[in-house]
Design an enzyme around this catalytic site. Sequence first.
Site, PDB file in Angstrom:
ATOM      1  N   ASP A  34      -2.103  -7.438 -10.765  1.00  0.00           N
ATOM      2  CA  ASP A  34      -2.451  -6.300  -9.884  1.00  0.00           C
ATOM      3  C   ASP A  34      -2.461  -5.056 -10.697  1.00  0.00           C
ATOM      4  O   ASP A  34      -3.777  -4.423 -10.442  1.00  0.00           O
ATOM      5  CB  ASP A  34      -1.228  -6.048  -8.880  1.00  0.00           C
ATOM      6  CG  ASP A  34      -1.609  -4.954  -7.908  1.00  0.00           C
ATOM      7  OD1 ASP A  34      -1.854  -5.366  -6.684  1.00  0.00           O
ATOM      8  OD2 ASP A  34      -1.296  -3.553  -8.235  1.00  0.00           O
ATOM      9  N   ALA A  83      -3.691  -4.798  -4.839  1.00  0.00           N
ATOM     10  CA  ALA A  83      -4.664  -5.952  -5.026  1.00  0.00           C
ATOM     11  C   ALA A  83      -4.148  -7.287  -4.353  1.00  0.00           C
ATOM     12  O   ALA A  83      -4.781  -8.110  -3.851  1.00  0.00           O
ATOM     13  CB  ALA A  83      -5.093  -6.068  -6.374  1.00  0.00           C
ATOM     14  N   ASP A  84      -2.979  -7.489  -4.794  1.00  0.00           N
ATOM     15  CA  ASP A  84      -2.090  -8.675  -4.405  1.00  0.00           C
ATOM     16  C   ASP A  84      -2.058  -8.798  -2.753  1.00  0.00           C
ATOM     17  O   ASP A  84      -2.424  -9.737  -2.081  1.00  0.00           O
ATOM     18  CB  ASP A  84      -0.669  -8.614  -4.814  1.00  0.00           C
ATOM     19  CG  ASP A  84      -0.898  -9.604  -6.081  1.00  0.00           C
ATOM     20  OD1 ASP A  84      -1.302 -10.692  -6.256  1.00  0.00           O
ATOM     21  OD2 ASP A  84      -0.127  -8.659  -7.269  1.00  0.00           O
ATOM     22  N   THR A  85      -1.609  -7.633  -2.267  1.00  0.00           N
ATOM     23  CA  THR A  85      -1.816  -7.593  -0.775  1.00  0.00           C
ATOM     24  C   THR A  85      -3.121  -7.874  -0.089  1.00  0.00           C
ATOM     25  O   THR A  85      -3.059  -8.681   0.919  1.00  0.00           O
ATOM     26  CB  THR A  85      -1.132  -6.130  -0.303  1.00  0.00           C
ATOM     27  OG1 THR A  85       0.117  -5.833  -0.843  1.00  0.00           O
ATOM     28  CG2 THR A  85      -0.905  -6.323   1.050  1.00  0.00           C
ATOM     29  N   ALA A 121      -4.344 -11.196  -0.646  1.00  0.00           N
ATOM     30  CA  ALA A 121      -3.372 -12.199   0.327  1.00  0.00           C
ATOM     31  C   ALA A 121      -3.968 -12.191   1.740  1.00  0.00           C
ATOM     32  O   ALA A 121      -4.221 -13.395   2.288  1.00  0.00           O
ATOM     33  CB  ALA A 121      -1.760 -11.840   0.222  1.00  0.00           C
TER      34      ALA A 121
END
Length: 414
Positions: free
Chosen positions: A159, A186-188, A191
């Site tokens: 991230d 960025a991960d959120t 996902a």
Amino acid sequence: MRGDLMIAQGPLNSIRVLDFTERMQGPYATQMLADMGADVVKVERRVAITPDGRVDDRYGANGRYGRDQDDSTIYAAGFLANNRNKRSLTVDLKTAAGQAMIHRLIPKFDIVYENFRPGVMERLDLGYERCRELNPKIIYVSATGYGPNGPHAQKPGQDVLIEARTGWGEINSVDGKPVPVATAIADTLGAMNGAFGTVCAIVHALRTGEGQRVRTSLYESAIAGMAEWGFHYLNSPQGAPRRPRPGHASPYTPPPYGFYATKDGHIALSSGRQIGKLSRILGIDDLSQDDRFATYWARYENREEFAAIIEKALSAKTTAEWVELMEAEDMFVAPVNTMDEAFADPAVAHAEMVVELDTPAGPLKFFGVPYKLDRTPASVRTPPPLHGEHTDQVLAEAGFTEDEIAELRSSQAI
């Protein structure tokens, strides 16, 4: 659904997901599918270690997450926050027996979801083409750092690294110093994009009987997530973003738009259309009639001066007093809460956004589901699984005999 997850009644409760994901981008996405009723089987390493070689600490190294300070690391929280409503199966994918076992499982699943670097699944004989041979209707989701190819494809996808490369550090900067976002943005986004793409593929499969490959990445998601700010940078002559003070929310938006200090804390204000009303409530001259702030560009150029005038007036009362006065006149206003205050807000309980589950470490609080469906609601049902907790159960459902399972265990494939 299977086993203890049979109470799931969401819209995906006939969908089965073989989940080869780790860390956050993938697990958050597959948890979204699980919340909506999918039977998500998390495929984990046979030996209980983390992706970076640490001893598995999903409930704390000593199983006391939440009860013992030394056992309550952010690494444990990272697993627990993203893996509820799933089952766990262990396998050594580097063994022929382990690969053959997964090959037998793939025809019984609708979705394979993985978030390794490009090429890893192919080397394990589990790439898209191989899985499609085993199950022509498979939906195969790949969530990578930078996409399947390109100049950064083989670099570590994490991230903070993605924020650095995609300009988030600059757009969040203060006084020319880049600042990372305090959560894994960025991960959120990756996902959510992955889960959305998967559901779109499910709809297509239900209509046509066709599977397909779905791709998303941290990099693409972070760029798209810049929304109007990135669009503005690309298309306007305004140039690079510049935030003059930490409390100003957007580097391109004129004030009031951000957090402002009061007598005892901070208040959020977010509407340039209410400056006259704001001035009256604060007991100051109407700033909307002041040449320094009368137009969009005047306010933008004089952001720091505007904030100084506002904060001088706000210092006369507490946050609660100002919020009461402003909400009475339908102002765009909110208190800037601490974490304690945020989760004590009655609105959290009203929206069922914190739910408690019994876990191997005792009762723990999990986030509720932020999307509500009247007829087929999502649900938070079971805690994150223990390592390999459901291996025998999943294999038995797939038709493996007790002797076959025993042989897999004796050969250290599971």
